[in-house]
Design an enzyme around this catalytic site. Structure first.
Site, PDB file in Angstrom:
ATOM      1  N   ASP A  14      -1.279  -7.156   8.107  1.00 24.49           N
ATOM      2  CA  ASP A  14      -1.483  -7.231   9.720  1.00 24.49           C
ATOM      3  C   ASP A  14      -3.061  -6.836   9.875  1.00 24.49           C
ATOM      4  OD1 ASP A  14      -1.338  -4.637   8.771  1.00 24.49           O
ATOM      5  OD2 ASP A  14       0.554  -4.175  10.083  1.00 24.49           O
TER       6      ASP A  14
ATOM      7  N   HIS B  16      -4.681  -4.058   8.494  1.00 26.29           N
ATOM      8  CA  HIS B  16      -4.769  -2.610   8.445  1.00 26.29           C
ATOM      9  C   HIS B  16      -5.633  -2.409   7.404  1.00 26.29           C
ATOM     10  CE1 HIS B  16      -0.803  -2.281   6.267  1.00 26.29           C
ATOM     11  NE2 HIS B  16      -1.724  -1.473   5.743  1.00 26.29           N
TER      12      HIS B  16
ATOM     13  N   GLU C 173      -2.793   1.613  11.017  1.00 26.86           N
ATOM     14  CA  GLU C 173      -2.041   0.330  11.389  1.00 26.86           C
ATOM     15  C   GLU C 173      -2.426  -0.428  12.847  1.00 26.86           C
ATOM     16  OE1 GLU C 173       0.382  -0.617   9.329  1.00 26.86           O
ATOM     17  OE2 GLU C 173       1.715   1.403   8.778  1.00 26.86           O
TER      18      GLU C 173
ATOM     19  N   ASP D   7      -5.545   7.246   1.200  1.00 30.11           N
ATOM     20  CA  ASP D   7      -4.177   7.683   1.800  1.00 30.11           C
ATOM     21  C   ASP D   7      -3.140   8.377   0.891  1.00 30.11           C
ATOM     22  OD1 ASP D   7      -3.776   5.316   0.599  1.00 30.11           O
ATOM     23  OD2 ASP D   7      -3.638   4.326   2.727  1.00 30.11           O
TER      24      ASP D   7
END
Lengths: 515, 284
Positions: free
Chosen positions: B141, B143, B148, B72
């Site tokens: 979380d 991801h 996400e 990314d």
């Protein structure tokens, strides 16, 4: 041993940063163009990486040292011209090629006071010079003849001059052709440009203060030296653009706490440097002729009511003013980008006390740089530490070396000039048979180690005083004295005790210890 | 799925570096048939990168025939910004190994046409025959990359808006100025990662403990995007003791036991093994 794609990578090394720290990092260099690369851009945009990696064994890869005050070396004196251009050029080349063993890759040959007619010739011979294996002569540093008689040091008294016509007098002495506008002469590839860089003069000498503005305009740095300037005159000189003090402590009044004079500039108080405070006006009676000076035009913007520094009034009046409410009235926007780095920078001054811990330097002008001869003889180590502690960002190491400078020379008596002799005794150089100092013979790498020893600063901080600080003072830090992308690939490789191991010029190794 | 548990992040990094080196050696890459490696950013992979760099320096590993794809990059952040993933990857990894710059692929968050950039990224991966090994990390979380919670598990490389949590967490890198944190990123999709022939995920630190539990002990759920890894035929998670804090004792014991069996299988399989084939042990 060259790299197939012309790119080399110094790895396993410490790189001195502009803040004096030493960082473990690789350095990418284009050895064909002789410049430092932006490694990340080279990788992602040019899609190239160095074909040759050089393991530096954990040593320091520093920008090459700059010596902005050096009178000669290896038996050649820059101030002696014997009607032979060829011989002079050879001398310049010899010094440029040999000085690299001391880690110096850029220097300003310094001409001490000459008989007036000699200047134009001598200076024209000192155009910027370099070859593929030599240090770079950046231009000249003229020390004199506009200096004070009582602080003349080794300068010949009969040759000293006033600058009655301001800048015009400078032109008359140095030769107008040697004082042209800056524009690219700095680093141009051909050496056709005049190499004016730095002038040392005494601001209290008639006409010198008047010439400051024009010197600034032309990119010629002004250094206060061989002077008896009072605190006010010295401060005024800095406010008019003087950037440097020549060999601090030497050839100037000693520090007096009521009139700290030139040395006191290192402690220039934010209170007295406020653009809204009229300067204190204690002037020696000998300075009646000193013309009022105008602050730069930018000062008049923003509506400050009386920002001028006219010399008027009495000492009593100025000290009384310290007890009163500051006269400054309005806050002024900080200078919106000074067009030239050589012009004095003016900043906003606080109208009141403040509560931010550690913030003290609220100055309307930058304190000047100061050249310091750190041979342990010209300045006591305590004095060195005193100066360095008060203004580390301004410290510039200089050798002020005489032609006798040669790290390989033994003790003994040597000829100087005009039938005079001097004697080298260890690190000291004396007039023969006396204890009178006849100049210095210290090398700049030694000064770097000494500064670290004398002040307790790190080797990286000491290196800064022979690289970034002098380059910044001359406004050439994009090209010399730093490891910025695009800067010239001139390096000195030092071990962690500051001993020179090798010297590189334009990306090529030109000197190796013990080779 | 294999889960390997080691004492601390350093040993985890060393383990994964050894694993990647072995995979590259077994693959025997050539210029015509390079090893295609997917790479993450963040603090989690740093010990792995350090260990790989050491291998390159001692010349037991080379990236000359490796092509990399990063997961990314922020949108609109200058490439040479201190916080860009270009800068991160150059500083922490690429500058210190021997990979040719032309074999490095990172999404261009400043491309004029961001959608075209994403499409061509997928295309480039495809042209090289797909990713051989995708190395990844995991967010608190759950991801993976910038996928996400709530991201489609079938997603491909695309523009993604960052979760508020992520923006808050990143603010520390931008002088605590939330307004300076990029709000968008380009990221490979969950399906892009799952397309790789092998996925290796590093999970270290107690902060990741809940995410690890959600990823492997519960069902596939788009709120914990890495849980999609359960659908991958050849996945490896390497974790430290701290990150196992939320796992059932039973889970930990199970994976520790199959690791021992796996070692035995590998020894048995080593003899008839053909170079370049990965061993698909029965326990996977």
């Amino acid at each position: 041993m060259t790299s197939p794609n012309g790119l080399i990578c110094f790895t396993n090394c410490l790189l001195p940063q502009e803040d004096g720290s030493l960082v473990q990092k690789d350095l990418w260099v284009d050895e064909r163009r002789g410049v430092i690369l932006d490694a990340q851009k080279t990788f992602y945009k040019r899609r190239e990486r160095p074909n040759r990696n050089i393991d530096m064994g954990g040593n320091i890869v520093s920008p090459g040292f700059l010596d902005i005050q050096i009178n000669g070396a290896y038996g050649f004196d820059f101030s002696v011209y014997e009607d032979d251009d060829e011989a002079y050029h050879k001398g310049v080349q010899m010094v440029a090629e040999r000085i690299v063993e001391t880690g110096v890759t850029s220097l300003l040959p310094t001409i001490i006071t000459q008989e007036k007619s000699v200047y134009p010739k001598l200076l024209s011979l000192l155009k910027p010079f370099s070859n593929s294996k030599s240090a770079t002569f950046l231009g000249w540093h003229a020390e004199g003849p506009f200096i004070d008689l009582t602080k003349r040091g080794a300068h010949t008294p009969g040759y000293l001059l006033p600058a009655v016509e301001g800048f015009k007098s400078f032109e008359e002495v140095y030769g107008a052709a040697n004082l042209v506008e800056r524009e690219d002469w700095a680093m141009s590839e051909d050496d056709q440009n005049p190499g004016v860089r730095l002038v040392t003069a005494a601001p209290e000498i008639p006409g010198v203060m008047d010439a400051l503005a024009e010197l600034n305009k032309r990119g010629i740095a002004f250094s206060i030296g061989h002077s008896v300037a009072s605190t006010d005159v010295a401060t005024a000189a800095v406010q008019n653009g003087a950037r440097l003090i020549t060999h601090l402590f030497n050839a100037m009044p000693q520090l007096h706490h009521r009139d700290p004079s030139i040395i006191g500039l290192l402690g220039a108080s934010p209170w007295l440097s406020s653009p809204f405070n009229p300067l204190p006006t204690v002037l020696p009676c000998t300075l009646d002729h000193l013309p009022p000076f105008e602050l730069p035009a930018s000062m008049h913007e923003g509506g400050a009511s009386t920002p001028t520094g006219k010399f008027s009034g009495s000492p009593q009046a100025s000290f009384a003013a310290l007890e009163e409410t500051p006269a400054h009235t309005k806050r002024q926007e900080a200078g919106a980008g000074s067009p030239s780095s050589n012009l004095p920078t003016r900043k906003q001054s606080r109208p009141s006390l403040h509560l931010d811990k550690g913030q003290i330097a609220d100055m309307s002008f930058e304190r000047p740089y100061y050249g310091l001869i750190v041979d342990g003889i010209h300045c006591h180590p305590n004095s060195v530490r005193l100066a360095y502690s008060s203004h580390p960002e301004g410290c510039i190491l200089i050798t002020d070396a005489m032609k006798i400078l040669d790290p390989n020379l033994r003790d003994g008596v040597y000829e100087w000039r005009e039938g005079r002799y001097f004697e080298k005794r260890g690190e000291g150089l004396y007039l023969e048979g006396t204890t009178t100092l006849a100049g210095s013979l210290v090398t700049l790498d030694k000064c770097v180690r000494n500064l670290s020893r004398f002040t307790g600063c790190s080797l990286g901080e000491a290196i800064r005083c022979a690289t970034y600080n002098p380059a910044k003072c001359l406004g050439i830090e994009d090209k010399k004295g730093t490891l910025r992308p695009g800067a010239h690939a001139d390096f000195v490789v030092l071990d962690r005790q500051g001993i020179v191991l090798s010297t590189w010029v334009k990306g090529k190794e030109v000197w190796v210890k013990g080779a | 799925m294999r889960l390997v548990i080691r004492d601390d992040p350093q040993i985890v990094g060393q383990y994964i570096a050894n694993y990647i080196r072995k995979r590259i050696h077994d693959f025997s890459p050539t210029p015509e048939r390079p090893f295609v490696l997917g790479l993450p950013t963040g603090s989690t992979p740093l010990p792995t990168y350090k260990a790989l760099i050491a291998m390159v320096k001692e010349k037991t590993l080379s990236f000359k025939n490796v092509v990399t794809f990063n997961m990314d990059e922020y949108v609109g952040l200058p490439q040479d910004h201190q916080q860009s993933y270009h800068t991160f990857m150059f500083r922490e990894f690429f500058s210190q190994i021997d990979i040719p710059p032309s074999q490095v692929n990172i999404l261009d968050g400043n491309a004029e046409d961001l959608i075209a950039e994403c499409t061509s990224y997928e295309q480039r991966i495809k042209e090289l025959g797909g990713i051989e090994l995708f190395l990844g990390g995991i967010g608190d979380d759950g991801h993976i990359a910038f996928n996400e919670p709530g991201s489609s598990l079938a997603s491909r490389t695309r523009i993604k808006t960052l979760a508020y949590d992520t923006i808050l967490a990143n603010a520390r890198f931008f002088n605590d100025d939330i307004s300076a944190v990029p709000r968008m990123a380009l990221t490979v999709g969950v399906a892009t990662v799952l397309d790789a022939r092998e996925v290796v995920v590093i999970v270290t630190g107690q902060r990741k403990a809940l995410a690890l539990s959600k990823t492997i002990e519960e069902g596939v759920n788009h709120l914990w995007t890495l849980s999609a890894l359960q659908l991958h035929p050849w996945a490896l998670i390497v974790t430290d003791e701290d990150a196992t804090a939320e796992l059932h004792v039973k889970t930990v014991k199970y994976f520790k036991s199959i690791e021992r069996v796996q070692e035995e299988v590998e020894i048995i399989q080593a003899r008839p093994k053909v170079k370049g084939d990965s061993i698909q042990a029965a326990v996977a």
